[in-house]
Design a protein around this motif. Structure first.
Motif, PDB file in Angstrom:
ATOM      1  N   THR A 279     -10.705   8.061   3.027  1.00  0.00           N
ATOM      2  CA  THR A 279     -10.107   7.842   4.352  1.00  0.00           C
ATOM      3  C   THR A 279     -10.344   6.418   4.826  1.00  0.00           C
ATOM      4  OG1 THR A 279     -10.636  10.149   4.833  1.00  0.00           O
ATOM      5  CG2 THR A 279      -9.968   8.779   6.676  1.00  0.00           C
ATOM      6  N   SER A 280     -11.554   5.948   4.592  1.00  0.00           N
ATOM      7  CA  SER A 280     -11.892   4.594   5.006  1.00  0.00           C
ATOM      8  C   SER A 280     -11.019   3.570   4.285  1.00  0.00           C
ATOM      9  CB  SER A 280     -13.372   4.345   4.742  1.00  0.00           C
ATOM     10  OG  SER A 280     -13.638   2.980   4.815  1.00  0.00           O
ATOM     11  N   GLU A 281     -10.840   3.785   2.973  1.00  0.00           N
ATOM     12  CA  GLU A 281      -9.981   2.864   2.194  1.00  0.00           C
ATOM     13  C   GLU A 281      -8.544   2.890   2.728  1.00  0.00           C
ATOM     14  OE1 GLU A 281     -12.406   3.256  -2.029  1.00  0.00           O
ATOM     15  OE2 GLU A 281     -10.324   3.967  -1.908  1.00  0.00           O
ATOM     16  N   MET A 282      -8.080   4.138   2.967  1.00  0.00           N
ATOM     17  CA  MET A 282      -6.714   4.305   3.472  1.00  0.00           C
ATOM     18  C   MET A 282      -6.544   3.587   4.816  1.00  0.00           C
ATOM     19  SD  MET A 282      -4.825   7.958   3.532  1.00  0.00           S
ATOM     20  CE  MET A 282      -5.135   8.359   5.228  1.00  0.00           C
ATOM     21  N   ALA A 283      -7.526   3.781   5.687  1.00  0.00           N
ATOM     22  CA  ALA A 283      -7.471   3.160   7.016  1.00  0.00           C
ATOM     23  C   ALA A 283      -7.432   1.647   6.888  1.00  0.00           C
ATOM     24  CB  ALA A 283      -8.671   3.596   7.850  1.00  0.00           C
ATOM     25  N   GLU A 284      -8.215   1.111   5.961  1.00  0.00           N
ATOM     26  CA  GLU A 284      -8.255  -0.342   5.776  1.00  0.00           C
ATOM     27  C   GLU A 284      -6.891  -0.858   5.296  1.00  0.00           C
ATOM     28  OE1 GLU A 284     -10.318  -2.474   6.658  1.00  0.00           O
ATOM     29  OE2 GLU A 284      -9.354  -4.200   5.693  1.00  0.00           O
ATOM     30  N   ARG A 285      -6.339  -0.105   4.314  1.00  0.00           N
ATOM     31  CA  ARG A 285      -5.025  -0.484   3.776  1.00  0.00           C
ATOM     32  C   ARG A 285      -3.984  -0.490   4.900  1.00  0.00           C
ATOM     33  NH1 ARG A 285      -5.594   2.693  -0.703  1.00  0.00           N
ATOM     34  NH2 ARG A 285      -4.305   4.324   0.198  1.00  0.00           N
ATOM     35  N   ASP A 286      -3.984   0.591   5.696  1.00  0.00           N
ATOM     36  CA  ASP A 286      -3.021   0.699   6.792  1.00  0.00           C
ATOM     37  C   ASP A 286      -3.171  -0.445   7.787  1.00  0.00           C
ATOM     38  OD1 ASP A 286      -2.093   2.890   5.618  1.00  0.00           O
ATOM     39  OD2 ASP A 286      -2.726   4.331   7.164  1.00  0.00           O
ATOM     40  N   ARG A 287      -4.440  -0.758   8.065  1.00  0.00           N
ATOM     41  CA  ARG A 287      -4.708  -1.810   9.042  1.00  0.00           C
ATOM     42  C   ARG A 287      -4.133  -3.147   8.555  1.00  0.00           C
ATOM     43  NH1 ARG A 287      -8.580  -5.301  11.040  1.00  0.00           N
ATOM     44  NH2 ARG A 287      -9.468  -5.498   8.954  1.00  0.00           N
ATOM     45  N   THR A 288      -4.411  -3.438   7.266  1.00  0.00           N
ATOM     46  CA  THR A 288      -3.891  -4.685   6.680  1.00  0.00           C
ATOM     47  C   THR A 288      -2.369  -4.686   6.700  1.00  0.00           C
ATOM     48  OG1 THR A 288      -5.749  -4.477   5.176  1.00  0.00           O
ATOM     49  CG2 THR A 288      -4.139  -6.202   4.702  1.00  0.00           C
ATOM     50  N   LEU A 289      -1.805  -3.531   6.285  1.00  0.00           N
ATOM     51  CA  LEU A 289      -0.345  -3.428   6.245  1.00  0.00           C
ATOM     52  C   LEU A 289       0.249  -3.656   7.637  1.00  0.00           C
ATOM     53  CD1 LEU A 289       2.163  -2.641   4.519  1.00  0.00           C
ATOM     54  CD2 LEU A 289       1.833  -0.302   5.323  1.00  0.00           C
ATOM     55  N   ALA A 290      -0.383  -3.025   8.628  1.00  0.00           N
ATOM     56  CA  ALA A 290       0.121  -3.135   9.995  1.00  0.00           C
ATOM     57  C   ALA A 290       0.073  -4.591  10.471  1.00  0.00           C
ATOM     58  CB  ALA A 290      -0.675  -2.255  10.931  1.00  0.00           C
ATOM     59  N   LEU A 291      -1.068  -5.235  10.182  1.00  0.00           N
ATOM     60  CA  LEU A 291      -1.200  -6.632  10.601  1.00  0.00           C
ATOM     61  C   LEU A 291      -0.159  -7.506   9.920  1.00  0.00           C
ATOM     62  CD1 LEU A 291      -5.085  -7.173  10.687  1.00  0.00           C
ATOM     63  CD2 LEU A 291      -3.481  -7.180  12.613  1.00  0.00           C
ATOM     64  N   ASP A 292      -0.033  -7.313   8.568  1.00  0.00           N
ATOM     65  CA  ASP A 292       0.967  -8.098   7.816  1.00  0.00           C
ATOM     66  C   ASP A 292       2.372  -7.860   8.357  1.00  0.00           C
ATOM     67  OD1 ASP A 292      -1.029  -9.014   6.327  1.00  0.00           O
ATOM     68  OD2 ASP A 292      -0.475  -7.998   4.447  1.00  0.00           O
ATOM     69  N   SER A 293       2.690  -6.561   8.539  1.00  0.00           N
ATOM     70  CA  SER A 293       4.044  -6.220   8.994  1.00  0.00           C
ATOM     71  C   SER A 293       4.333  -6.838  10.350  1.00  0.00           C
ATOM     72  CB  SER A 293       4.188  -4.702   9.114  1.00  0.00           C
ATOM     73  OG  SER A 293       3.940  -4.106   7.871  1.00  0.00           O
ATOM     74  N   ASN A 294       3.329  -6.771  11.209  1.00  0.00           N
ATOM     75  CA  ASN A 294       3.502  -7.333  12.546  1.00  0.00           C
ATOM     76  C   ASN A 294       3.804  -8.827  12.476  1.00  0.00           C
ATOM     77  OD1 ASN A 294       3.687  -6.235  15.019  1.00  0.00           O
ATOM     78  ND2 ASN A 294       1.504  -5.698  15.170  1.00  0.00           N
ATOM     79  N   ALA A 295       3.010  -9.515  11.661  1.00  0.00           N
ATOM     80  CA  ALA A 295       3.201 -10.965  11.526  1.00  0.00           C
ATOM     81  C   ALA A 295       4.584 -11.258  10.953  1.00  0.00           C
ATOM     82  CB  ALA A 295       2.122 -11.548  10.630  1.00  0.00           C
ATOM     83  N   HIS A 296       4.931 -10.482   9.902  1.00  0.00           N
ATOM     84  CA  HIS A 296       6.214 -10.672   9.240  1.00  0.00           C
ATOM     85  C   HIS A 296       7.367 -10.434  10.223  1.00  0.00           C
ATOM     86  CE1 HIS A 296       8.118 -10.672   5.113  1.00  0.00           C
ATOM     87  NE2 HIS A 296       9.138 -10.594   5.942  1.00  0.00           N
ATOM     88  N   LEU A 297       7.229  -9.330  10.963  1.00  0.00           N
ATOM     89  CA  LEU A 297       8.268  -8.971  11.923  1.00  0.00           C
ATOM     90  C   LEU A 297       8.418 -10.054  12.982  1.00  0.00           C
ATOM     91  CD1 LEU A 297      10.211  -6.746  12.721  1.00  0.00           C
ATOM     92  CD2 LEU A 297       8.402  -5.702  14.066  1.00  0.00           C
ATOM     93  N   ASP A 298       7.298 -10.558  13.451  1.00  0.00           N
ATOM     94  CA  ASP A 298       7.343 -11.620  14.461  1.00  0.00           C
ATOM     95  C   ASP A 298       8.089 -12.836  13.942  1.00  0.00           C
ATOM     96  OD1 ASP A 298       6.096 -10.174  16.360  1.00  0.00           O
ATOM     97  OD2 ASP A 298       4.092 -11.045  16.076  1.00  0.00           O
ATOM     98  N   SER A 299       7.758 -13.245  12.698  1.00  0.00           N
ATOM     99  CA  SER A 299       8.398 -14.455  12.180  1.00  0.00           C
ATOM    100  C   SER A 299       9.883 -14.185  11.913  1.00  0.00           C
ATOM    101  CB  SER A 299       7.685 -14.946  10.919  1.00  0.00           C
ATOM    102  OG  SER A 299       8.304 -14.433   9.770  1.00  0.00           O
ATOM    103  N   MET A 300      10.178 -12.943  11.457  1.00  0.00           N
ATOM    104  CA  MET A 300      11.576 -12.601  11.198  1.00  0.00           C
ATOM    105  C   MET A 300      12.388 -12.634  12.491  1.00  0.00           C
ATOM    106  SD  MET A 300      12.576  -9.369   8.863  1.00  0.00           S
ATOM    107  CE  MET A 300      13.129  -8.307  10.163  1.00  0.00           C
ATOM    108  N   LEU A 301      11.808 -12.041  13.542  1.00  0.00           N
ATOM    109  CA  LEU A 301      12.513 -12.015  14.826  1.00  0.00           C
ATOM    110  C   LEU A 301      12.694 -13.419  15.380  1.00  0.00           C
ATOM    111  CD1 LEU A 301      10.954  -8.892  16.548  1.00  0.00           C
ATOM    112  CD2 LEU A 301      13.297  -9.176  15.741  1.00  0.00           C
ATOM    113  N   ALA A 302      11.688 -14.254  15.176  1.00  0.00           N
ATOM    114  CA  ALA A 302      11.778 -15.638  15.649  1.00  0.00           C
ATOM    115  C   ALA A 302      12.913 -16.354  14.924  1.00  0.00           C
ATOM    116  CB  ALA A 302      10.462 -16.363  15.419  1.00  0.00           C
TER     117      ALA A 302
END
Lengths: 410, 121
Positions: A265-288
């Motif tokens: 669960t801890s590994e999964m949570a870490e993966r999700d957290r990284t994915l979420a952060l990456d996606s957010n950054a990516h989405l922000d730059s894409m929208l910009a």
């Protein structure tokens, strides 16, 4: 001027010829009075008059004469030649009149055609120009496509944000789960502590049973029954020990399983957290980027709309100027009408002149000469009048193109 | 807000082009085919600006200017001559008759609008 070419040396006698002067007046008045635009009238009038002048010259052999000296007598030499000249003059006048009549009819035809054609042309032009204007306006106001593009971008962005948020929420839930599992591990440790207590009790019980057995043996036969009870107590203690160790083993297995689950669960949570952060950054730059592109696009579109609009305006203006040709051409044609009418009048008088010339040459009477003189002065007067009437053309002679006119404010 | 402009010309195409140009800029436009009709229209309506041709049947442009100036309602109304006549002599007659300006045909729509705006805003 053909009239100035003297025909000296002709076989006939010397004449000072009133008729020739009259003809000279006709041709000079009409030819000088005509601007280049009325080529038709020039051609017709010129053709007739030159013919008359040449014939008259042949008939009489003229002197080059100024208009101011108006000679008043002539002598008869060859009446037949005079008659020929007179007849030719009449014929020419007749032909001239016929040509001018046709020219007048044809001018009228052209004017009617122009009024009709330009009327419908102007109506069509107005429709087309209105449409072009409103179309350019619509482009400038922003097309519906642009709106839906904006909406599309917003919707996509919304969906992606929801996904990212749900991933972030998932991570949060994983953390909750890890906490709960940790609590579970603590509870398992509690169970283990209780087991130690149970084992201690069992061990103590075993020891007590052993002591009881020894005491029973010392009591001999009297303690035999008690020895049996002591054995049973030892057996119970032993079973407790066995259960306790089984529970310990199960508890240890559970603890390991919970530990593994916590790890995953801890590994999964870490993966999700990284994915979420990456996606957010990516989405922000894409929208910009998309927003920058969109801004550029709407800027380009606005510029293009402006360009189209000013082009439409220029084209419409140019067409509106050109459309005015009918009025200007019509005024010129009306003026040509006047010149044709003057030509017709002159042709009538020429006809009369021809008749009287022939008569005068035939009888050479004072009466004929007077008549001829009167007609000549009538002709000069009529020509002067025609010239005055046609002098002021409503369209300036330099107006040969459709360049726009001047503006004066008083 | 938009004032009414009267265009007087015996040429249909000129009337059409003047109307088209002015309507496109938001003005109301009424038309007349000669001076007499123009005078009648001007009497029956409140006209803010008159644009008239010079050479017309029945009544010419200069006569129309004089007739309008004689009316109390039109002593100060701007009147523009729009004609092919371009001689200084004719322009002087126009000025003497009380015309506000003299435009030689063909007119440039943009320039016409400028002049109209300067006359009546």
């Amino acid at each position: 001027m053909p009239v100035s070419e003297s025909m000296k040396g002709h076989s006939g006698g010397r004449f000072t010829v009133v008729g020739v002067l009259g003809v000279a007046a006709v041709s000079s008045a009409l030819l000088i009075g005509l601007p280049g635009l009325d080529a038709l009238t020039v051609a017709l009038t010129g053709f007739g008059l030159i013919a008359i002048v040449v014939l008259a010259g042949l008939a009489f052999g003229s002197r080059a004469a100024a208009q101011s000296e108006a000679p008043s007598s002539f002598e008869v030499a060859e009446p037949s030649v005079g008659r020929v000249a007179g007849d030719a003059t009449m014929q020419t006048a007749e032909e001239l009149r016929e040509q001018l009549n046709r020219a007048r009819d044809e001018l009228q035809q052209v004017q009617h055609m122009m009024v009709d054609a330009v009327g419908s042309l102007a109506r069509s032009f107005e429709d087309i120009a209105d449409q072009a204007r409103s179309q350019a306006q619509a482009t400038a106001d922003g097309s519906p496509g642009q709106l839906s593009y904006q909406q599309f971008a917003e919707e996509i962005s919304g969906i992606l944000r929801t996904l990212v948020d749900s991933i972030v929420n998932g991570g949060q839930r994983s953390n909750d789960m890890i906490e709960r599992m940790d609590t579970m591990r603590g509870q398992i440790a509690d169970v283990n502590r209780i087991l130690i207590e149970i084992e201690a009790i069992a061990s103590q019980t075993n020891l007590l049973a052993l002591n009881a057995a020894i005491e029973a043996a010392r009591a001999g036969d009297a303690g035999r029954g008690f020895a049996v009870v002591a054995d049973e107590v030892r057996a119970l203690s032993s079973r407790t020990q066995t259960f306790s160790s089984e529970i310990r083993q199960r508890s240890s297995e559970i603890e390991q399983a919970v530990g593994r689950a916590m790890q995953s669960t801890s590994e999964m949570a870490e993966r999700d957290r990284t994915l979420a952060l990456d996606s957010n950054a990516h989405l922000d730059s894409m929208l910009a980027k998309m927003s920058a592109l969109e801004q550029q696009r709407s800027l380009d579109e606005a510029l293009e709309a402006e360009r189209i609009q000013s082009q439409v305006a220029r084209t419409v203006d140019a067409a509106a100027v050109a459309m005015q040709f009918q009025d200007i051409a019509n005024q010129l044609l009306t003026h040509v009408h006047k010149r044709v009418a003057a030509g017709q009048q002159a042709a009538g008088l020429l006809d009369q002149l021809g008749r009287e010339l022939a008569a005068a040459v035939a009888d050479d009477s004072a009466e004929s000469r007077d008549r001829l003189n009167r007609t000549v002065s009538q002709l000069s007067a009529a020509l002067a009048q025609a010239r005055a009437q046609t002098q002021n053309c409503p369209v300036a002679s330099q107006t040969a193109s459709m360049a726009t006119g001047s503006v004066d404010l008083f | 807000m938009s004032k009414t402009i009267l265009t007087v010309d015996d040429s249909v195409s000129i009337r059409q082009m003047v109307s088209f140009t002015l309507k496109g800029a938001g003005y109301n436009v009424v038309q007349a085919a000669d001076g007499e009709e123009g005078l009648a229209v001007a009497k029956a309506n409140s006209i803010g600006l008159v644009i008239t041709d010079q050479n017309m049947p029945k009544m010419d442009g200069l006569s129309l200017v004089r007739a309008l100036r004689a009316l109390p309602a039109y002593t100060r109304t701007p009147i523009l001559l729009l004609t092919t006549e371009s001689s200084d002599q004719m322009k002087a007659q126009g000025k003497a008759a009380g015309a506000t300006g003299w435009l030689v045909k063909p007119f440039d729509p943009t320039k016409l609008l400028e002049v109209v705006r300067r006359c009546i805003g």
